[in-house]
Enzyme design. Structure first.
Site, PDB file in Angstrom:
ATOM      1  N   TYR A 204      23.198  29.171 -15.754  1.00  0.00           N
ATOM      2  CA  TYR A 204      21.972  28.908 -16.503  1.00  0.00           C
ATOM      3  C   TYR A 204      21.131  27.930 -15.689  1.00  0.00           C
ATOM      4  O   TYR A 204      21.653  27.063 -14.998  1.00  0.00           O
ATOM      5  CB  TYR A 204      22.290  28.322 -17.891  1.00  0.00           C
ATOM      6  N   GLU A 205      19.807  28.060 -15.803  1.00  0.00           N
ATOM      7  CA  GLU A 205      18.929  27.304 -14.902  1.00  0.00           C
ATOM      8  C   GLU A 205      18.983  25.794 -15.117  1.00  0.00           C
ATOM      9  O   GLU A 205      18.510  25.035 -14.287  1.00  0.00           O
ATOM     10  CB  GLU A 205      17.484  27.798 -15.030  1.00  0.00           C
ATOM     11  N   SER A 206      19.594  25.349 -16.211  1.00  0.00           N
ATOM     12  CA  SER A 206      19.775  23.917 -16.422  1.00  0.00           C
ATOM     13  C   SER A 206      20.767  23.327 -15.429  1.00  0.00           C
ATOM     14  O   SER A 206      20.949  22.113 -15.401  1.00  0.00           O
ATOM     15  CB  SER A 206      20.264  23.661 -17.850  1.00  0.00           C
ATOM     16  N   GLY A 207      21.425  24.179 -14.629  1.00  0.00           N
ATOM     17  CA  GLY A 207      22.309  23.666 -13.584  1.00  0.00           C
ATOM     18  C   GLY A 207      23.777  23.986 -13.778  1.00  0.00           C
ATOM     19  O   GLY A 207      24.610  23.618 -12.953  1.00  0.00           O
TER      20      GLY A 207
END
Lengths: 257, 282
Positions: free
Chosen positions: A50-53
């Site tokens: 997920y792009e939150s890391g």
């Protein structure tokens, strides 16, 4: 168990397209449901990012946001957002991107920015987020969107994220070596780009769906493959797994009330 | 130089009308208490930078604090629209809002460039996207080695970065854990940095050698505000109040219900009230 909703078959069919060895950049909402259903059924080793890391996350319930604590707690590792976009996405480490949108055109280009004029929009949508670069840097892209003539349009009001551009070899001419959208999953059918023109062609209809229904809910003249197939209906196992996941999610998100 | 202080004093001393602010925290650790304090102090004409404006900028925009927004994704995650942001863009209410719109990749790179002291960030971005047509700050550079044309965006250099963190020690060192987002980059890119924290401890001992750590000399002011990230969350302290994010859709859809909510829950509250709110969500 043969009763299922249009939304359920869309999610189940999209989930089947994930491979066990994929490294998948997951968007929130329908893509997240499909990606986690794949992980809980036929692709237990799939890496979800997920792009939150969060890298290699295995959430027990679906996150409401792209950065719920559940994602970090169940991830192999969590990196900063600049690192996520630079090393992992731009660096070419992601095999599969999973996108949705408010509007799509016949070449799989997506609009998530505005309906109407950019400076005086009729509807201001959330915007691109990670999508413009997910669309160009992932090995291939899957799109999941409920189908209507308002969302499957002849002409996008705004191109947020590139699909096959103007069709043909457009992506390659721009210097891109990734595949772009390889499949579009809707609540009615599956579409795939024609190998030469790259125009989306209906390759499978979900059980009970007619060509007329697809034509009615497509804003461009819908094309159908010669070898048009019928989507295999969701299995009892697929449906039970999806419903369990959604029920766990519903309870988890309601608890804080 | 102030370091440990109360939130009202930290905002009073460091945030002026017309400043460029970055309140960061990628879904996690969003500095809501600080944003509410800025609203209460009535700051105006701010340029607000945030990758995901989230509810906090929806509130600040709706209360008329901002005249420009720099962002990359302006929705209520998993729920839908940010109605106050939409009302400002679509109907110029309560004031017109200038927008500078990017992708996540570009803004993440722009913070990184700001922290690195570079004038611009370079990325392979925006290919085939109309964003470059509507944002004059999306330009291109040619690689002097390969000839490849790449996107360039200006480095972000906020006047003030504001972040929320789990812990600080007496000396003013700060520890951030979990989803770390772009907070370190935002703090190092900014001229001044305000940090709100869940807890102040004597010493930050047994910190992992690779932890996200801000030395005291990178931070201008630290304010203890337990629960200060609610309704977002603080990893290890309380979880995201997803029910509140869902409820915000109805609260914010209508101008009157929004203003009534802000009056009851922001204008007449104080930073200390966050502890109870976050406790309820835990």
């Amino acid at each position: 168990m043969t009763d299922y909703t249009a939304s359920e078959i869309m999610t189940v069919v999209a989930a089947r397209a994930l491979r066990d060895d994929d490294v998948c950049f997951v968007g929130i909402g329908a893509p997240s449901g499909a990606a986690n259903l794949a992980r809980l059924t036929h692709a237990p080793n799939v890496t979800l990012i997920y792009e939150s890391g969060t890298i290699g996350t295995r959430p027990n319930v679906l996150p409401l946001s792209i950065g719920d604590g559940e994602l970090c707690e169940t991830a192999r590792t969590t990196v900063s957002v600049p690192e996520m976009f630079r090393y992992w996405l731009q660096g070419g480490r992601i095999t599969l991107g999973f996108l949705g949108g408010a509007q799509i055109d016949r070449f799989g280009n997506l609009n998530t920015t505005v309906i109407g004029d950019y400076d005086r929009p009729k509807v201001r949508l959330p915007g691109g987020g990670g999508a413009p670069e997910i669309a160009t840097h992932c090995g291939r892209v899957l799109i999941i969107m409920a189908q209507s003539e308002r969302s499957f349009v002849e002409r996008l009001d705004f191109v947020t994220s590139l699909g096959h551009g103007e069709g043909g070899e457009h992506r390659r001419q721009m210097g891109l070596h990734t595949q772009g959208p390889t499949q579009v999953f809707t609540d009615l059918c599956v579409m795939e780009p024609d190998p030469e023109s790259r125009e989306l062609v209906v390759t499978a209809l979900h059980p009970g769906v007619t060509r007329e229904a697809v034509t009615e809910r497509t804003g461009w003249p819908a094309r159908f493959a010669e070898a048009l197939s019928e989507t295999p209906a969701p299995s009892a196992h697929e449906l039970a797994t999806l419903r369990d996941l959604q029920e766990r999610t519903r309870r988890a998100h309601g608890e804080a009330a | 130089m102030i370091r440990h202080t109360d939130l009202a004093s930290a905002i009073e001393a460091n945030v002026a009308d017309g400043d460029t602010l970055a309140l960061e925290g990628f879904t996690h650790l969003i500095p809501f208490a600080a944003g509410h304090e800025i609203i209460r102090q009535g700051r105006r004409r701010l340029t607000l930078i945030r990758m995901t404006p989230d509810l906090i900028y929806d509130q600040m925009i709706g209360m008329g604090c901002a005249d420009k927004l720099v962002f990359s994704w302006g929705g209520n995650p998993g729920v839908g629209s940010l109605h106050r942001f939409r009302d400002a863009v679509e109907n110029r209410w309560p004031t017109p809002l200038d927008v500078e719109e990017h992708s996540h990749a570009a803004l993440a790179n722009a913070y990184d460039a700001g922290a690195a002291g570079l004038p611009c960030a370079i990325l392979r971005g925006y290919l085939g996207s109309d964003l470059a047509k509507v944002n004059g700050n999306i330009r291109s550079v040619t690689c002097p080695f390969t000839g490849e044309v790449l996107s360039a965006v200006p480095a972000l250099r906020p006047d003030v970065a504001i972040v929320h963190a789990q812990r600080a020690d007496r000396e003013g060192n700060v520890l951030i854990e979990g989803i770390v987002g772009v907070q370190k980059e935002a703090v190092l890119a900014a001229k001044r940095a305000i940090v709100t924290v869940e807890e102040v401890v004597d010493d930050l001992t047994d910190v992992h050698p690779n932890a996200t750590f801000l030395p005291f000399w990178t931070v201008t002011a630290i304010a203890l505000v337990p629960g200060g990230a609610h309704p977002s969350y603080a990893h290890g302290y309380y979880s995201r109040d997803n029910a509140h994010y869902k409820a915000w859709d109805a609260i914010s859809r209508d101008r009157d219900s929004f203003l009534a909510w802000m009056k009851d829950n922001v204008l007449s509250k104080r930073p200390e009230d966050f502890a109870t709110q976050a406790g309820r969500a835990a």
